[in-house]
Write a protein that holds these residues in place. Structure first.
Motif, PDB file in Angstrom:
ATOM      1  N   ARG A 119     -55.541 -19.731  12.558  1.00  0.00           N
ATOM      2  CA  ARG A 119     -55.612 -18.671  11.543  1.00  0.00           C
ATOM      3  C   ARG A 119     -56.843 -18.864  10.654  1.00  0.00           C
ATOM      4  N   TYR A 120     -57.082 -20.111  10.247  1.00  0.00           N
ATOM      5  CA  TYR A 120     -58.261 -20.402   9.420  1.00  0.00           C
ATOM      6  C   TYR A 120     -59.545 -19.998  10.146  1.00  0.00           C
ATOM      7  N   ALA A 121     -59.681 -20.474  11.391  1.00  0.00           N
ATOM      8  CA  ALA A 121     -60.927 -20.254  12.128  1.00  0.00           C
ATOM      9  C   ALA A 121     -61.164 -18.772  12.403  1.00  0.00           C
ATOM     10  N   GLU A 122     -60.117 -18.039  12.782  1.00  0.00           N
ATOM     11  CA  GLU A 122     -60.280 -16.613  13.054  1.00  0.00           C
ATOM     12  C   GLU A 122     -60.600 -15.840  11.780  1.00  0.00           C
ATOM     13  N   ALA A 123     -59.934 -16.200  10.680  1.00  0.00           N
ATOM     14  CA  ALA A 123     -60.226 -15.523   9.406  1.00  0.00           C
ATOM     15  C   ALA A 123     -61.668 -15.771   8.990  1.00  0.00           C
ATOM     16  N   ALA A 124     -62.141 -16.985   9.193  1.00  0.00           N
ATOM     17  CA  ALA A 124     -63.527 -17.309   8.845  1.00  0.00           C
ATOM     18  C   ALA A 124     -64.498 -16.473   9.677  1.00  0.00           C
ATOM     19  N   GLU A 125     -64.251 -16.334  10.976  1.00  0.00           N
ATOM     20  CA  GLU A 125     -65.139 -15.544  11.831  1.00  0.00           C
ATOM     21  C   GLU A 125     -65.133 -14.075  11.423  1.00  0.00           C
ATOM     22  N   ILE A 126     -63.965 -13.554  11.084  1.00  0.00           N
ATOM     23  CA  ILE A 126     -63.869 -12.155  10.662  1.00  0.00           C
ATOM     24  C   ILE A 126     -64.695 -11.925   9.398  1.00  0.00           C
ATOM     25  N   CYS A 127     -64.555 -12.807   8.422  1.00  0.00           N
ATOM     26  CA  CYS A 127     -65.293 -12.642   7.158  1.00  0.00           C
ATOM     27  C   CYS A 127     -66.793 -12.759   7.365  1.00  0.00           C
ATOM     28  N   LEU A 128     -67.217 -13.698   8.188  1.00  0.00           N
ATOM     29  CA  LEU A 128     -68.647 -13.914   8.386  1.00  0.00           C
ATOM     30  C   LEU A 128     -69.307 -12.766   9.137  1.00  0.00           C
ATOM     31  N   LYS A 129     -68.525 -11.961   9.870  1.00  0.00           N
ATOM     32  CA  LYS A 129     -69.075 -10.793  10.560  1.00  0.00           C
ATOM     33  C   LYS A 129     -69.220  -9.589   9.638  1.00  0.00           C
ATOM     34  N   ASP A 130     -68.597  -9.624   8.474  1.00  0.00           N
ATOM     35  CA  ASP A 130     -68.633  -8.501   7.536  1.00  0.00           C
ATOM     36  C   ASP A 130     -70.031  -8.381   6.937  1.00  0.00           C
ATOM     37  N   PRO A 131     -70.712  -7.240   7.095  1.00  0.00           N
ATOM     38  CA  PRO A 131     -72.073  -7.100   6.540  1.00  0.00           C
ATOM     39  C   PRO A 131     -72.103  -7.172   5.018  1.00  0.00           C
ATOM     40  N   GLY A 132     -70.954  -6.989   4.374  1.00  0.00           N
ATOM     41  CA  GLY A 132     -70.908  -7.071   2.920  1.00  0.00           C
ATOM     42  C   GLY A 132     -70.640  -8.460   2.394  1.00  0.00           C
ATOM     43  N   VAL A 133     -70.581  -9.443   3.287  1.00  0.00           N
ATOM     44  CA  VAL A 133     -70.335 -10.840   2.908  1.00  0.00           C
ATOM     45  C   VAL A 133     -71.609 -11.634   3.146  1.00  0.00           C
ATOM     46  N   ASP A 134     -72.093 -12.300   2.076  1.00  0.00           N
ATOM     47  CA  ASP A 134     -73.307 -13.113   2.199  1.00  0.00           C
ATOM     48  C   ASP A 134     -73.000 -14.573   2.496  1.00  0.00           C
TER      49      ASP A 134
END
Length: 892
Positions: free
Chosen positions: A360-375
């Motif tokens: 869950r941690y790893a997948e959530a991290a990948e999802i957030c890092l793909k968001d163009p609004g997340v630096d």
């Protein structure tokens, strides 16, 4: 003498004051020197024949060989004589460990002055006095009295005073920080921060620099130049305890009173591309994180955690530090909906819930890092038995390898999580013990990126045909100085504003009541009356301003009230009259724009919320001239009032473009007039979107009139030198523009260097490169015009620009008054006189700057360039099989 390279990597060391007595500096220094690799060490002590089994010499003059470094550990009173003896013996450099100098009072200060006086004849480089010395683990050198050697690494640490600096060194060593160099400067009477940073720029082992400074930086120009040069490619982190709000805050204007040392240091470090940390614990953390592989493009941070309370704490720390919580996109929310239980909080910080496992941690991290609004992403972990620490660390290491965004972690806990934290650090992922420390590190990353943008801004001088006329204002200042009137009247101050395009409210000075009545009738009511006196700056304090005068009777009463107030509260003041000003009835925003001359760093500019409460609310920012429109906008953005200027409670927004132009015009005025000591425009009123100056006051600096200064004696950052821009024709008639290089020339330089022949490239760089890196272009295009110059030859064909030649001049940083040149001309343009012209221009610049020697290195096979240099009067000398040194002496 005076070679810093020999001081920092000596082949021979003399320890003056060497002894066998336990617990003394003399013994500790000698023991360290003896274990510093394959170096020759000479103990010196007139009272010993041997020390620790080594022959001992009575004085430095008796030592049988040349000495690169002498380390002095004797009483302070003996040091001047020892320095003289070292100079006569030809010693290259000295480290004075001894205490008892200016830290003890006036007598100690006189000893320092005596050392400097003696060294004028020898020009040795001296570190100290009252210092720890230097350590360079990468070359196995310990020239200190510290018993423990740090691990070798890529962080350089420089401090001035030894006391807390020693604590920081110990702290770093206990945390297994690897150092490329440790330098304690002590009183820094000679070698200072700028010298060491210059040396470290060429050191391949140093990837970042940490500075701890309690006092001022030493030679300000050299410090500024050195930091700007280093920070273009490697991070500089500074811990400076807050300066006491001393005399620099005792100004007569609002700007002079508010722009104190702390604000000026902040502005300086930002402009230099350095990061200032506020807490000692952040010093080494910041050095590590700024060297991380990925850095953020902006401030927007996403946070994932398995403990909601810690997420809230991290969010509060982020907002308090000036960061921004990322707004998750609709796609990210949908992806997280599919991953998380339906009752997750659906916001940022993202609560993964207590039962979050590694997946869950790893997948959530990948999802957030793909968001163009997340630096950037902060992953906070608390041990909850569902995600083992090391397993989760390994998963996030894999996630980090797939992204170019920074991933920071906070592994909170003790022994249970320690190994997981260590695993991430080993793989270059910043890992912290607390969420707050991780957030601060992210803020430092964003500040660094933002400051680098400032570093790369290089505002230009105005060309002579565009610069506003200023000789009449220079004459006005000279007249004021002759009359010993260092506070200009409001009317004279407004002349400066009008000259630099700053809108000014109509005003006229009245000598009598009848004059005031006539002016008011002509202007139309309502009007404002202000006392006109060179002795009164803050007119409100003496009842010298009356507003909303709407008729003649009110004007008569107000006129008398002003005169009565001055007689009561400022009876010694000279009153030249009363200023009548058209009243602005509806002001949306009141601003202040001002300047002062800081005693260490020269002119600074202040912008913020203005009006009569300016010193109460203290909402302002400070910047360094010169400003361009980008820097002007950044200066405004640093204030709270900037948000109001975009429209507030029904008031129309300010015209930000106009404000930018006003700030740039004001900056140009400050550049042109080093005579200005302090200045206020308060208020700079914004009415229906447009700004207009309602009041202005200028204070002059009397000391400037006695100086024969350089073009910009009051600036620590030199503007782009437009004066070197000139048109020229090649011998075949082709038109080119010769001009100093700019940061934005990187693509043009890259095009040129990748299209020249291998022979031409090798003749300039002495090697063939398959890839020309961005770092190489940064080094050559983002230059400091104080210490180097690069002149490019630019052609234009069908509006397309092309750089066809580059001539560079780098001034020696060691104070030897020499400058090294290098020339490259594209193969398509060789043989048309361009190399000769570039050399001639560089020789002129070298002479203008007072250099004594103009030199360069050529390959022996480069016959055309060798012949050209000899034609220009240069001599040549073979220095190796691969290189010939050519030189031209410009002065005796």
């Amino acid at each position: 003498m005076g070679d810093l390279h020999k001081l920092f990597n000596p082949a021979t060391i003399a320890v003056i004051g060497a002894t066998e007595k336990e617990g003394t500096f003399g013994r500790a220094v000698l023991e360290n020197a003896l274990t510093s690799g394959d170096r020759t060490v000479y103990p010196v002590n007139p009272n010993q024949e041997t020390v620790l089994g080594n022959p001992c010499w009575s004085d430095i003059g008796a030592v049988p060989g040349p000495v690169d470094l002498a380390i002095v550990a004797t009483p302070a009173a003996t040091v001047p004589g020892i320095v003289d003896a070292c100079g006569r013996a030809g010693v290259e450099g000295i480290i004075v460990i001894s205490a008892g100098f200016r830290e003890t009072g006036e007598a100690g200060r006189r000893l320092e002055e005596e050392i400097l006086r003696i060294n004028k004849s020898y020009r040795m480089r001296i570190i100290g006095p009252n210092c720890l010395g230097i350590m360079r683990p990468t070359v196995n050198l310990n020239a200190t009295f510290l018993r423990e050697n740090p691990e070798a690494g890529n962080i350089a640490f420089i401090s001035d005073v030894g006391s807390f600096g020693r604590t920081l060194i110990d702290w770093g060593m206990s945390s297994h920080i690897g150092f490329s160099m440790v330098v304690s400067l002590g009183s820094a009477i000679d070698v200072d921060f700028g010298d060491v940073i210059d040396f470290l720029f060429e050191d391949p082992h140093t990837k970042s620099i940490i500075l701890y400074m309690e006092e001022v930086v030493g030679n300000v120009k050299r410090f500024v130049s050195a930091v700007r040069c280093f920070a273009r490619s490697k991070p500089v982190i500074i811990l400076k305890p807050p300066a006491l709000e001393d005399g620099d805050c005792a100004g007569k204007t609002h700007s002079g009173a508010m722009a104190g040392p702390e604000k000026v240091y902040d502005a300086l470090f930002r402009r230099l591309g350095a990061v200032r940390v506020r807490e000692a614990q952040d010093l080494f953390n910041a050095a590590g994180v700024l060297c991380a592989r990925n850095r953020p493009r902006g401030p927007r941070l996403a946070i994932i955690t398995n403990a909601s309370g810690i997420g809230i704490i991290a969010n509060k720390q982020l907002l308090r530090s000036g960061g921004k919580l990322a707004d998750l996109s609709e796609q990210t929310i949908r992806d997280l909906d599919a991953l998380l239980p339906p009752y997750w909080n659906r916001g940022n910080p993202i609560h993964l819930l207590r039962d979050a496992d590694t997946s869950r941690y790893a997948e959530a991290a990948e999802i957030c890092l793909k968001d163009p609004g997340v630096d950037g992403l902060l992953a906070i972990y608390t041990p909850q038995d569902f995600a083992p620490s090391q397993e989760l660390a390994a998963a996030l290491i894999a996630t980090a390898a797939k992204t170019d965004k920074p991933l920071l972690t906070a592994w909170m806990g003790g022994r249970e999580v320690q190994r997981g934290r260590e695993l991430m650090v080993e793989k270059g992922i910043p890992a912290y013990e607390t969420a707050e420390a991780a957030v601060r590190a992210y803020i430092y990353m964003t500040q660094y990126e933002r400051n680098l943008l400032l570093l790369h801004e290089t505002p230009a001088e105005l060309p002579l045909d565009e610069a506003p006329p200023k000789n009449h204002l220079k004459a006005l200042i000279r007249r004021a100085n002759r009359e010993a009137c260092l506070i200009l009247t409001e009317e004279d101050s407004r002349k400066f504003l009008r000259n630099y395009g700053i809108p000014v409210i109509p005003s006229r000075m009245a000598i009598t009541l009848e004059d005031a009545l006539a002016i008011a009738r002509e202007m139309g009511y309502p009007v404002v009356l202000k006392v006109a006196s060179p002795d009164i700056i803050n007119r409100q304090d003496v009842g010298g301003v009356i507003t909303a005068i709407d008729c003649e009777e009110a004007l008569k009463t107000a006129y008398q009230r002003i005169l009565d107030g001055v007689r009561q509260f400022a009876p010694q003041a000279t009153v030249r009259g009363v200023t009548v000003q058209k009243m602005v009835e509806h002001i949306d925003y009141e601003l202040i724009l001002g300047a002062k001359k800081d005693r260490h760093f020269g002119a600074v500019i202040l912008f913020g919320s203005g009006g009569i409460s300016v010193e109460l609310f203290r909402d302002f920012s400070v910047g360094l001239p010169p400003l361009n429109q980008t820097l002007a906008l950044r200066l405004m953005e640093e204030t709270d009032v900037f948000r109001m200027l975009q429209g507030f409670r029904g008031k129309p927004p300010a015209d930000l473009r106009q404000l930018e132009k006003i700030l740039v015009g004001f900056s140009r005025m400050i550049i042109d007039f080093p005579e200005i000591r302090e200045m206020d425009i308060n208020p700079l009123a914004v009415c229906q979107g447009k700004a207009i100056a309602l009041d202005a006051r200028i204070l002059l600096d009397q000391d400037v009139f006695a100086e024969k200064a350089s073009a910009y004696p009051h600036l620590v950052i030199t503007p782009y030198p437009t004066r070197y821009v000139t048109p020229w024709r090649l011998t075949d008639g082709t038109e080119v523009i010769l001009r100093p290089i700019r940061p934005e020339d990187e693509p043009l330089e890259h095009e040129m260097l990748t299209t020249v022949s291998e022979a031409t490239f090798r003749a300039r760089f002495y090697q063939n490169l398959k890839h020309i890196s961005h770092a190489m272009h940064v080094r050559s295009c983002h230059i400091d015009y104080d210490r180097e110059m690069a002149i490019v030859a630019e052609t234009r064909t069908d509006q397309k620009k092309r750089i066809v030649g580059i001539g560079s001049l780098t001034i020696d940083a060691d104070g030897s008054a020499g400058g090294e040149f290098a020339i490259i001309v594209h193969d398509d343009f060789q043989g048309r006189g361009l190399a000769s012209k570039l050399l001639d221009v560089l020789i002129g610049i070298a002479a203008e700057r007072g250099l004594k020697e103009f030199y360069g290195f050529l390959e022996p096979t480069n016959g055309r360039m060798t012949a050209l240099c000899e034609k220009l009067g240069m001599t040549r000398r073979r220095v190796s099989d691969e290189l010939v040194r050519v030189s031209l002496f410009l002065a005796g």
